[in-house]
Each structure stands twice: as structure tokens, then as C-alpha cells.
Write a protein that holds these residues in place. Structure first.
Motif, PDB file in Angstrom:
ATOM      1  N   TRP A 136      27.511-194.329 -12.529  1.00 46.12           N
ATOM      2  CA  TRP A 136      28.753-194.808 -13.105  1.00 46.12           C
ATOM      3  C   TRP A 136      29.877-194.725 -12.074  1.00 46.12           C
ATOM      4  N   LYS A 137      30.729-195.770 -12.047  1.00 41.59           N
ATOM      5  CA  LYS A 137      31.863-195.784 -11.131  1.00 41.59           C
ATOM      6  C   LYS A 137      32.785-194.617 -11.433  1.00 41.59           C
ATOM      7  N   GLY A 138      33.087-193.851 -10.420  1.00 46.83           N
ATOM      8  CA  GLY A 138      33.960-192.704 -10.628  1.00 46.83           C
ATOM      9  C   GLY A 138      34.135-191.916  -9.346  1.00 46.83           C
ATOM     10  N   LYS A 139      34.704-190.736  -9.487  1.00 45.21           N
ATOM     11  CA  LYS A 139      35.012-189.896  -8.330  1.00 45.21           C
ATOM     12  C   LYS A 139      33.766-189.515  -7.536  1.00 45.21           C
ATOM     13  N   PHE A 140      32.679-189.201  -8.230  1.00 43.97           N
ATOM     14  CA  PHE A 140      31.478-188.773  -7.501  1.00 43.97           C
ATOM     15  C   PHE A 140      30.875-189.912  -6.692  1.00 43.97           C
ATOM     16  N   LEU A 141      30.813-191.104  -7.261  1.00 42.42           N
ATOM     17  CA  LEU A 141      30.282-192.250  -6.524  1.00 42.42           C
ATOM     18  C   LEU A 141      31.155-192.536  -5.299  1.00 42.42           C
ATOM     19  N   PHE A 142      32.464-192.470  -5.470  1.00 39.87           N
ATOM     20  CA  PHE A 142      33.379-192.652  -4.343  1.00 39.87           C
ATOM     21  C   PHE A 142      33.104-191.609  -3.265  1.00 39.87           C
ATOM     22  N   TYR A 143      32.911-190.377  -3.684  1.00 38.46           N
ATOM     23  CA  TYR A 143      32.620-189.275  -2.771  1.00 38.46           C
ATOM     24  C   TYR A 143      31.325-189.535  -1.996  1.00 38.46           C
ATOM     25  N   LEU A 144      30.300-190.032  -2.691  1.00 34.49           N
ATOM     26  CA  LEU A 144      29.036-190.328  -2.005  1.00 34.49           C
ATOM     27  C   LEU A 144      29.196-191.433  -0.979  1.00 34.49           C
ATOM     28  N   TYR A 145      29.888-192.500  -1.351  1.00 32.64           N
ATOM     29  CA  TYR A 145      30.093-193.602  -0.401  1.00 32.64           C
ATOM     30  C   TYR A 145      30.927-193.143   0.790  1.00 32.64           C
ATOM     31  N   LYS A 146      31.909-192.326   0.533  1.00 32.75           N
ATOM     32  CA  LYS A 146      32.789-191.831   1.592  1.00 32.75           C
ATOM     33  C   LYS A 146      32.028-190.951   2.586  1.00 32.75           C
ATOM     34  N   ASN A 147      31.098-190.145   2.094  1.00 31.69           N
ATOM     35  CA  ASN A 147      30.383-189.189   2.945  1.00 31.69           C
ATOM     36  C   ASN A 147      29.027-189.673   3.425  1.00 31.69           C
ATOM     37  N   ASP A 148      28.582-190.835   2.988  1.00 28.70           N
ATOM     38  CA  ASP A 148      27.364-191.488   3.473  1.00 28.70           C
ATOM     39  C   ASP A 148      26.154-190.545   3.554  1.00 28.70           C
ATOM     40  N   SER A 149      25.656-190.145   2.391  1.00 28.72           N
ATOM     41  CA  SER A 149      24.473-189.274   2.333  1.00 28.72           C
ATOM     42  C   SER A 149      23.225-190.066   2.713  1.00 28.72           C
ATOM     43  N   LYS A 150      22.384-189.475   3.549  1.00 26.41           N
ATOM     44  CA  LYS A 150      21.178-190.145   4.049  1.00 26.41           C
ATOM     45  C   LYS A 150      19.914-189.773   3.282  1.00 26.41           C
ATOM     46  N   THR A 151      19.889-188.567   2.692  1.00 23.11           N
ATOM     47  CA  THR A 151      18.684-188.114   1.995  1.00 23.11           C
ATOM     48  C   THR A 151      19.005-187.810   0.540  1.00 23.11           C
ATOM     49  N   ILE A 152      17.980-187.872  -0.307  1.00 25.10           N
ATOM     50  CA  ILE A 152      18.174-187.568  -1.723  1.00 25.10           C
ATOM     51  C   ILE A 152      18.497-186.084  -1.890  1.00 25.10           C
ATOM     52  N   SER A 153      17.969-185.232  -1.019  1.00 28.21           N
ATOM     53  CA  SER A 153      18.292-183.801  -1.076  1.00 28.21           C
ATOM     54  C   SER A 153      19.777-183.588  -0.854  1.00 28.21           C
ATOM     55  N   ASP A 154      20.334-184.312   0.104  1.00 21.78           N
ATOM     56  CA  ASP A 154      21.760-184.214   0.378  1.00 21.78           C
ATOM     57  C   ASP A 154      22.582-184.719  -0.819  1.00 21.78           C
ATOM     58  N   VAL A 155      22.161-185.818  -1.414  1.00 18.59           N
ATOM     59  CA  VAL A 155      22.862-186.373  -2.577  1.00 18.59           C
ATOM     60  C   VAL A 155      22.856-185.363  -3.721  1.00 18.59           C
ATOM     61  N   LEU A 156      21.697-184.762  -3.989  1.00 11.91           N
ATOM     62  CA  LEU A 156      21.594-183.804  -5.089  1.00 11.91           C
ATOM     63  C   LEU A 156      22.367-182.522  -4.795  1.00 11.91           C
ATOM     64  N   TYR A 157      22.395-182.121  -3.539  1.00 13.52           N
ATOM     65  CA  TYR A 157      23.193-180.959  -3.144  1.00 13.52           C
ATOM     66  C   TYR A 157      24.675-181.244  -3.385  1.00 13.52           C
ATOM     67  N   ARG A 158      25.121-182.425  -2.966  1.00 13.33           N
ATOM     68  CA  ARG A 158      26.527-182.808  -3.176  1.00 13.33           C
ATOM     69  C   ARG A 158      26.840-182.943  -4.669  1.00 13.33           C
ATOM     70  N   ALA A 159      25.886-183.442  -5.428  1.00 16.93           N
ATOM     71  CA  ALA A 159      26.078-183.580  -6.881  1.00 16.93           C
ATOM     72  C   ALA A 159      26.249-182.204  -7.519  1.00 16.93           C
ATOM     73  N   THR A 160      25.447-181.255  -7.074  1.00 15.78           N
ATOM     74  CA  THR A 160      25.553-179.894  -7.607  1.00 15.78           C
ATOM     75  C   THR A 160      26.916-179.296  -7.287  1.00 15.78           C
ATOM     76  N   LYS A 161      27.357-179.466  -6.059  1.00 16.99           N
ATOM     77  CA  LYS A 161      28.683-178.957  -5.671  1.00 16.99           C
ATOM     78  C   LYS A 161      29.775-179.643  -6.494  1.00 16.99           C
ATOM     79  N   PHE A 162      29.653-180.940  -6.696  1.00 15.89           N
ATOM     80  CA  PHE A 162      30.630-181.707  -7.474  1.00 15.89           C
ATOM     81  C   PHE A 162      30.666-181.218  -8.928  1.00 15.89           C
TER      82      PHE A 162
END
Length: 148
Positions: A94-120
Motif C-alpha cells: 500500500w502507498k504510504g510512508k513505508f513504501l516511500f522509505y523502501l524506494y528511498k533506501n533501495d533495498s536489494k534483498t528480501i532480508s533487508d526489506v523485512l529487517y527495515r519493515a520490522t524497524k518501521f
């Protein structure tokens, strides 16, 4: 033993048994081999990574719920590439702060995405907890002052 066997079955095993052709099995060894070949030695079908593209975070769905659903499907896919997993995860987020954060930080791996999601999610939880504390104090203050 063949007559007692169906009384021990539940769920899918009972459905499997009810679909057997009557009089097609002559002894318990044959019955057990049929059962084992269907449930134990059965072929596990691989899912395509394309099925991940259909997983969508709904407008009111919490990020935790979306991640749980996504992970469940992702684990059922053999040899999923990280780029595909990241693309599938962000594609229907869903469009929102977390998606913006992911695009801004350009995560390369799913582990990184899930780690960032947990922190978020942890940060969101902390902010929500902080917002709820004054409300509780205000209610206690109102009660002491005799207000409803």
C-alpha cells in the motif's frame, strides 16, 4: 484392519479414503501402500514466483499482516530470487510512508526489506504507545476531578 482403518481418519485423509474405488484394495498392506504413496511419498508441486504478484496489501491491512501473508507464500516457492521477492513485495504494498522509505533506501534483498519493515513497525508501535499514555493520564485526571 481394513474395516477399522477409516474410523481413524480425519480431514483430507477421510476424503481420500472415500474416493477410493470400492473393492479396489484387497488387503491391509495394499491399503497402507496406497495411503503412503498418496500422503507421504506424494509429489510436492512447486509454486511459481508469479503467484507472489497476486498478494496485495489492502488499504486498511496492517503491515504485519501483509508480511505474514507474503512470507507464508514466499516460503512455498522453491529457489525464489531476491530481486523477484523484493519486486513482488513492494509491487502490491500500500502507498504510504513505508513504501516511500523502501524506494528511498533501495533495498536489494528480501532480508533487508523485512529487517527495515520490522524497524518501521517497531517505530510505529513506539509512537502509538507514546500517544496513548497521555490519553490514559488525562482520563485518570478527569475521573479525579469528577468529570465523565
Amino acid at each position: 484392519m481394513c474395516r477399522a482403518f477409516p474410523t481413524t481418519l480425519k480431514g483430507l485423509a477421510r476424503v481420500w479414503f472415500s474416493r477410493l474405488v470400492p473393492n479396489s484394495i484387497s488387503n491391509f498392506i495394499e491399503l497402507s501402500m496406497q495411503f503412503a504413496s498418496y500422503f507421504i511419498w506424494g509429489h510436492r508441486y512447486k509454486k511459481s514466483a508469479m503467484c507472489l504478484m497476486s498478494i496485495k496489501q489492502w488499504e486498511e491491512e496492517m503491515l504485519r499482516s501483509y508480511i505474514t501473508h507474503f512470507n507464508k507464500e514466499a516460503l512455498s516457492i522453491d529457489e525464489a530470487d531476491d530481486k523477484i521477492l523484493v519486486a513482488a513485495f513492494t509491487n502490491r504494498l500500500w502507498k504510504g510512508k513505508f513504501l516511500f522509505y523502501l524506494y528511498k533506501n533501495d533495498s536489494k534483498t528480501i532480508s533487508d526489506v523485512l529487517y527495515r519493515a520490522t524497524k518501521f513497525m517497531n517505530a510505529e508501535d513506539a509512537l502509538l504507545a507514546r500517544e496513548e499514555k497521555p490519553k490514559k493520564r488525562d482520563r485518570q485526571k478527569d475521573v479525579r476531578q469528577g468529570m465523565p
